[in-house]
Enzyme design. Structure first.
Site, short mmCIF file in Angstrom:
data_model
loop_
_atom_site.label_atom_id
_atom_site.label_comp_id
_atom_site.label_asym_id
_atom_site.label_seq_id
_atom_site.Cartn_x
_atom_site.Cartn_y
_atom_site.Cartn_z
N SER A 30 -11.01 4.75 -6.27
CA SER A 30 -12.91 4.67 -6.75
C SER A 30 -13.50 5.30 -6.37
O SER A 30 -14.94 5.21 -6.16
CB SER A 30 -12.49 3.08 -5.46
OG SER A 30 -12.20 3.64 -4.95
N TYR A 75 -14.49 5.41 -13.73
CA TYR A 75 -13.98 4.82 -12.67
C TYR A 75 -14.44 3.29 -13.38
O TYR A 75 -13.42 2.31 -13.52
CB TYR A 75 -14.51 4.80 -11.61
CG TYR A 75 -14.59 3.56 -10.94
CD1 TYR A 75 -13.35 3.47 -10.48
CD2 TYR A 75 -15.21 3.19 -10.34
CE1 TYR A 75 -13.55 2.27 -9.03
CE2 TYR A 75 -15.80 2.41 -9.09
CZ TYR A 75 -14.35 1.68 -8.02
OH TYR A 75 -14.95 0.62 -7.87
N ASP A 89 0.62 -0.74 -0.08
CA ASP A 89 0.15 0.22 -0.11
C ASP A 89 1.19 1.12 0.02
O ASP A 89 2.08 1.08 0.47
CB ASP A 89 -0.52 -0.07 0.99
CG ASP A 89 -2.36 0.82 0.87
OD1 ASP A 89 -3.58 0.12 1.28
OD2 ASP A 89 -2.07 2.18 1.22
N ARG A 106 -29.11 1.53 -4.17
CA ARG A 106 -27.91 0.60 -4.36
C ARG A 106 -27.94 -0.17 -3.65
O ARG A 106 -28.92 -0.65 -2.79
CB ARG A 106 -26.65 1.53 -3.64
CG ARG A 106 -26.76 2.87 -4.44
CD ARG A 106 -25.55 2.70 -5.62
NE ARG A 106 -25.38 3.56 -6.58
CZ ARG A 106 -26.31 4.42 -7.79
NH1 ARG A 106 -27.62 3.35 -7.73
NH2 ARG A 106 -25.40 5.39 -7.94
N THR A 118 -4.34 6.68 0.65
CA THR A 118 -5.89 6.82 0.68
C THR A 118 -5.34 5.27 2.23
O THR A 118 -6.56 6.18 2.97
CB THR A 118 -6.70 6.75 0.17
OG1 THR A 118 -6.66 5.72 -0.60
CG2 THR A 118 -6.87 8.10 -0.99
N ARG A 176 -25.18 13.44 -9.20
CA ARG A 176 -24.21 13.82 -9.64
C ARG A 176 -23.74 12.89 -10.58
O ARG A 176 -24.55 12.04 -10.57
CB ARG A 176 -23.41 13.12 -7.80
CG ARG A 176 -22.35 12.59 -8.24
CD ARG A 176 -21.06 12.51 -6.45
NE ARG A 176 -21.71 10.42 -6.79
CZ ARG A 176 -21.51 9.62 -5.97
NH1 ARG A 176 -21.03 10.22 -5.06
NH2 ARG A 176 -21.13 8.07 -6.26
N1 UDP Z 1 -25.23 10.04 -2.34
C1 UDP Z 1 -25.98 11.23 -2.15
N2 UDP Z 1 -25.03 12.18 -0.57
C2 UDP Z 1 -23.43 12.17 -0.58
C3 UDP Z 1 -23.07 10.78 -1.19
C4 UDP Z 1 -23.68 9.78 -2.03
O1 UDP Z 1 -26.81 11.37 -2.35
O2 UDP Z 1 -22.98 12.58 0.21
C5 UDP Z 1 -25.43 9.20 -3.49
C6 UDP Z 1 -24.72 8.98 -4.86
O3 UDP Z 1 -24.93 10.24 -5.34
C7 UDP Z 1 -25.56 7.73 -4.82
C8 UDP Z 1 -25.54 6.83 -3.65
O4 UDP Z 1 -25.26 8.18 -2.63
O5 UDP Z 1 -27.10 7.73 -5.23
C9 UDP Z 1 -24.92 5.87 -3.15
O6 UDP Z 1 -23.21 6.87 -3.51
P1 UDP Z 1 -21.84 6.03 -3.00
O7 UDP Z 1 -20.18 7.12 -3.71
O8 UDP Z 1 -21.99 5.69 -1.75
O9 UDP Z 1 -21.11 5.29 -3.92
P2 UDP Z 1 -21.32 4.66 -5.54
O10 UDP Z 1 -22.77 3.67 -5.83
O11 UDP Z 1 -21.40 5.60 -6.64
O12 UDP Z 1 -20.25 3.40 -5.65
#
Ligand code: UDP
Length: 336
Positions: A77, A141, A31, A218, A35, A289
């Protein structure tokens, strides 16, 4: 087994190292601590600080430590970051990943388990997602991981690398000792818990998705369940194991999703966290996002069939509860 874990000082790596040691394996962590955290490397593992991109250094390390198999967890990531700085993702994940594979080839170590991602699927056509569904990433990513998957596949064909590619859905939760600490924190569950701790508003990115409540959905998988899958996958890369190929000649990776098969919306996560922390968490809705698919939910049927993996800590209370407990027991996080 003598196992090298790249990214073993990171979140998923640290919990996996802990599980491998508990199962009696010898573990080396590689590592660069960009991070990861020194304090996240379990006692009993050997930490080598350095990059996995340096083929010669990797080959020397593999030989010196007499490594049998590699778990490749190290990577950049963050979906959002990958959209604004794709070069970082191609340089580190793809360029670095080839460096690692070359180091393995130089040293004659041909067993690898890759931490890959549901982000390789992009905007899925159906839910739950099967491994045979199209892989069409919509963020840099996911594309970078797809490239590493492809490289491993061809190293299997050309050089007989035996591999398991694991497409994680959303890793969450903590073991008693090791948890999630990123700076800045961008993942939903820790972001919600930080908002609860600091009594401040958190932002949900978009509520106009085509889902029941308009927020993204998710599939959250406990990090200890991922660690268990890693061990099963490493065993499957043994030279005598027909799952990852014949005893000589070209090999095909085993590709498995790792998830629970249950989707939770961002709003549902906030509501579940409110129950766990015992008070309301104020939320505001922000813009979407970039790079976020509406729904990512796994079919993990193949991981059950091929690897004998069955997630044991699937319920949301357990996932969020363990993350909350870790934060309460480590109020200042890791020391370094
Ligand atoms: N998300 C959010 N607010 C935050 C962080 C994440 O609404 O402060 C949302 C993000 O847009 C996605 C979900 O939570 O819809 C999961 O995001 P995360 O970054 O945890 O994991 P990813 O699915 O991107 O790997």
């Amino acid at each position: 087994m003598r196992i090298l874990v790249t990214g073993g000082a990171g979140y998923i790596g640290s919990v996996s190292v802990e599980a491998f040691l508990a199962a009696g394996h010898d573990v080396t962590v590689l590592d660069d601590l960009s991070t990861g955290h020194r304090a996240a490397v379990a006692e009993g593992a050997t930490l080598e600080v350095g990059t996995y991109a340096d083929s010669r250094a990797v080959a020397q390390l593999l030989e010196r430590r007499q490594i049998d198999a590699v778990l490749h967890c190290a990577a950049k990531s963050l979906v959002g970051e990958s959209m604004v700085d794709p070069a970082k993702y191609f340089r580190e994940n793809v360029g670095g990943g080839i460096g690692l594979l070359e180091g393995m080839r130089l040293a004659g170590v041909k067993r690898i388990v890759l931490s890959s991602t549901a982000a390789t699927y992009g905007m899925p056509e159906r839910t739950p997602i099967l491994e045979t569904d199209p892989v069409r990433p919509i963020n840099a990513y996911g594309e970078s991981k797809r490239c590493v998957e492809a490289a491993i596949t061809w190293y299997g064909h050309g050089y007989g690398f035996r591999s398991v590619i694991l497409r994680y859905f959303n890793a969450a939760g903590a073991s008693r000792l090791f948890g999630e600490q990123h700076a800045p924190e961008t993942h939903l569950i820790p972001a919600v818990l930080i908002a609860a701790e600091e009594s401040r508003e958190m932002t949900i990115y978009g509520d106009d998705y085509p889902t029941a409540d308009g927020t993204c959905v998710r599939d959250y998988i406990h990090v200890e369940d991922l660690a268990a899958a890693h061990l099963l996958a490493l065993v499957a890369t043994d030279a005598g194991d027909p799952r990852t190929g014949p005893t000589s000649g070209p090999c095909q990776p085993v590709i498995c999703n790792l998830g629970n098969g249950n989707g939770f919306s961002n709003r549902e996560i906030v509501a579940a966290a409110e129950t766990i922390v015992g008070h309301a968490i104020p939320v505001k809705i922000g813009p979407r996002r970039a790079g976020d698919p509406a729904v990512l939910v796994a079919s993990a049927e193949r991981a059950g069939r091929e690897l004998g993996w069955h997630p044991r800590q699937g319920n949301l209370e357990n996932v969020i509860g363990s993350a909350w407990e870790w934060r309460r027991n480590h109020p200042s996080g890791y020391a370094d």
